[in-house]
Design a protein around this motif. Structure first.
Motif, PDB file in Angstrom:
ATOM      1  N   ILE A  89       3.680   1.621  -2.245  1.00 54.88           N
ATOM      2  CA  ILE A  89       3.200   2.201  -0.991  1.00 54.88           C
ATOM      3  C   ILE A  89       1.824   1.609  -0.691  1.00 54.88           C
ATOM      4  CG2 ILE A  89       2.495   4.315   0.196  1.00 54.88           C
ATOM      5  CD1 ILE A  89       4.429   5.823  -1.665  1.00 54.88           C
ATOM      6  N   ALA A  90       1.660   1.081   0.490  1.00 55.86           N
ATOM      7  CA  ALA A  90       0.375   0.489   0.871  1.00 55.86           C
ATOM      8  C   ALA A  90      -0.479   1.539   1.563  1.00 55.86           C
ATOM      9  CB  ALA A  90       0.590  -0.718   1.782  1.00 55.86           C
ATOM     10  N   GLY A  91      -1.166   2.326   0.757  1.00 49.63           N
ATOM     11  CA  GLY A  91      -2.066   3.350   1.270  1.00 49.63           C
ATOM     12  C   GLY A  91      -3.486   2.833   1.343  1.00 49.63           C
ATOM     13  N   SER A  92      -4.432   3.751   1.505  1.00 44.77           N
ATOM     14  CA  SER A  92      -5.832   3.359   1.679  1.00 44.77           C
ATOM     15  C   SER A  92      -6.362   2.580   0.486  1.00 44.77           C
ATOM     16  CB  SER A  92      -6.688   4.603   1.915  1.00 44.77           C
ATOM     17  OG  SER A  92      -6.621   5.489   0.812  1.00 44.77           O
ATOM     18  N   LYS A  93      -5.902   2.927  -0.722  1.00 45.61           N
ATOM     19  CA  LYS A  93      -6.419   2.250  -1.913  1.00 45.61           C
ATOM     20  C   LYS A  93      -5.991   0.784  -1.957  1.00 45.61           C
ATOM     21  CE  LYS A  93      -6.315   6.607  -4.441  1.00 45.61           C
ATOM     22  NZ  LYS A  93      -5.734   7.381  -5.570  1.00 45.61           N
ATOM     23  N   THR A  94      -4.748   0.530  -1.588  1.00 52.10           N
ATOM     24  CA  THR A  94      -4.255  -0.850  -1.551  1.00 52.10           C
ATOM     25  C   THR A  94      -4.980  -1.637  -0.471  1.00 52.10           C
ATOM     26  OG1 THR A  94      -2.084  -0.180  -2.385  1.00 52.10           O
ATOM     27  CG2 THR A  94      -2.218  -2.304  -1.267  1.00 52.10           C
ATOM     28  N   HIS A  95      -5.189  -1.024   0.678  1.00 58.33           N
ATOM     29  CA  HIS A  95      -5.905  -1.691   1.769  1.00 58.33           C
ATOM     30  C   HIS A  95      -7.340  -2.015   1.357  1.00 58.33           C
ATOM     31  CE1 HIS A  95      -2.667  -1.268   4.578  1.00 58.33           C
ATOM     32  NE2 HIS A  95      -2.699   0.060   4.579  1.00 58.33           N
ATOM     33  N   ILE A  96      -7.991  -1.066   0.680  1.00 59.26           N
ATOM     34  CA  ILE A  96      -9.366  -1.281   0.222  1.00 59.26           C
ATOM     35  C   ILE A  96      -9.420  -2.455  -0.747  1.00 59.26           C
ATOM     36  CG2 ILE A  96     -11.208  -0.294  -1.199  1.00 59.26           C
ATOM     37  CD1 ILE A  96     -10.495   2.434   0.050  1.00 59.26           C
ATOM     38  N   SER A  97      -8.470  -2.484  -1.686  1.00 62.31           N
ATOM     39  CA  SER A  97      -8.440  -3.560  -2.664  1.00 62.31           C
ATOM     40  C   SER A  97      -8.195  -4.914  -2.001  1.00 62.31           C
ATOM     41  CB  SER A  97      -7.349  -3.277  -3.702  1.00 62.31           C
ATOM     42  OG  SER A  97      -7.267  -4.324  -4.645  1.00 62.31           O
ATOM     43  N   LEU A  98      -7.250  -4.960  -1.074  1.00 63.52           N
ATOM     44  CA  LEU A  98      -6.953  -6.212  -0.370  1.00 63.52           C
ATOM     45  C   LEU A  98      -8.174  -6.726   0.394  1.00 63.52           C
ATOM     46  CD1 LEU A  98      -3.377  -5.402   0.985  1.00 63.52           C
ATOM     47  CD2 LEU A  98      -3.946  -7.312  -0.532  1.00 63.52           C
ATOM     48  N   ALA A  99      -9.001  -5.801   0.858  1.00 64.17           N
ATOM     49  CA  ALA A  99     -10.203  -6.178   1.608  1.00 64.17           C
ATOM     50  C   ALA A  99     -11.389  -6.473   0.709  1.00 64.17           C
ATOM     51  CB  ALA A  99     -10.559  -5.070   2.592  1.00 64.17           C
TER      52      ALA A  99
END
Length: 280
Positions: free
Chosen positions: A55-65
């Motif tokens: 699941i691409a939640g806020s944590k995954t988005h933060i890491s990708l950024a």
């Protein structure tokens, strides 16, 4: 940040796919969150140590950024919990997905909390020391209901949410520090402070200190909560989701379909291949 998952079709998914490609994925950016994109999300999460739930939640988005992930729950935390509780890893993924509030910290770095004024009222009347007068403790608690009903009240409520809950807690601590900390639920799994002794902490202050460090510590408290409740532990191991949901969420669990959500999450995570420990 929008949480994206299997079945979504949107411009946000397209952006996610492009971001994953910048980190080594080889996706066709088509805006379709299908099996291939979910697998790429899991692979990225495993590589970076995040919970590999696909699941691409806020944590995954933060890491990708390139954001700071130091306080975030790690995939190896779930693997360790599965071994500790002698339960299938998919069960741990399911309870983490359904029972967690998604994040254990606010944007200002403080843990997510909720102060419970009705618990404060009850605990202020608790005999803690030799020589305490139960009647006097009860009288004092009832007097505070009149003078400060927002913080001491036999009825639940008065929630403000977010950072304001820390303000409520700070004011409650001026009345009684121990009772206030014990009357607060802490972290992603909202474990009540009064459980500190059962969970093996030296004091409620020791428990609170751990909850302020990171989501791994919060998840450890959640694991202890299950471990020290034989009925809850058995329900998890045997995947009796209605029983688990009733014990953890209370008799109104069906209203929020917790048991159905747990069952579906378990089925999705079963045999996902996400149990591989990452040592890098």
């Amino acid at each position: 940040m929008t949480t994206l998952r299997h079945g979504d079709r949107s411009q946000a998914v397209l952006i996610l796919q492009k971001n994953l490609n910048r980190h080594g994925a080889n996706l066709k950016p088509d805006g379709d969150y299908g099996d291939i994109t979910e697998a790429a999300v899991r692979a990225y999460q495993l590589k970076t140590g995040l919970v590999a739930d696909g699941i691409a939640g806020s944590k995954t988005h933060i890491s990708l950024a390139g954001g700071d992930c130091a306080q975030l729950l790690r995939n190896n935390d779930l693997i360790a919990a599965a071994e500790r509780l002698d339960a299938p890893l998919a069960c741990i993924y399911a309870v983490n997905e359904v029972e967690s509030r998604g994040r254990g910290f606010l944007d200002n770095g403080k843990p997510v909390i909720l102060f419970e004024r009705h618990i404060m009222h009850r605990l202020l009347a608790k005999v803690r020391n030799e020589g305490d007068d139960p009647a006097e403790l009860k009288r004092h608690a009832d007097q505070l209901v009149i003078t400060n009903p927002a913080l001491v009240n036999p009825k639940a409520g008065g929630y403000i949410g977010g950072t304001a809950e820390h303000q409520r807690l700070a004011m409650a601590r001026l009345i009684d520090d121990i009772s206030a900390l014990e009357s607060t639920s802490w972290g992603a799994f909202q474990i009540m402070g009064f459980h500190w002794l059962r969970l093996g902490y030296r004091s409620v202050q020791d428990f609170v200190t751990a909850m302020c460090i990171g989501e791994s510590q919060q998840f450890d408290a959640f694991t202890r909560f299950i471990e020290t409740d034989p009925a809850l532990h058995k329900a998890l191991k045997t995947r009796k989701w209605a029983e688990f949901a009733k014990l953890y969420n209370g008799p109104d669990y069906q209203r929020n379909l917790y048991d159905i959500k747990l069952q579906r999450a378990y089925e999705r995570h079963a045999d996902c291949g996400c149990g591989q420990a990452v040592t890098s």
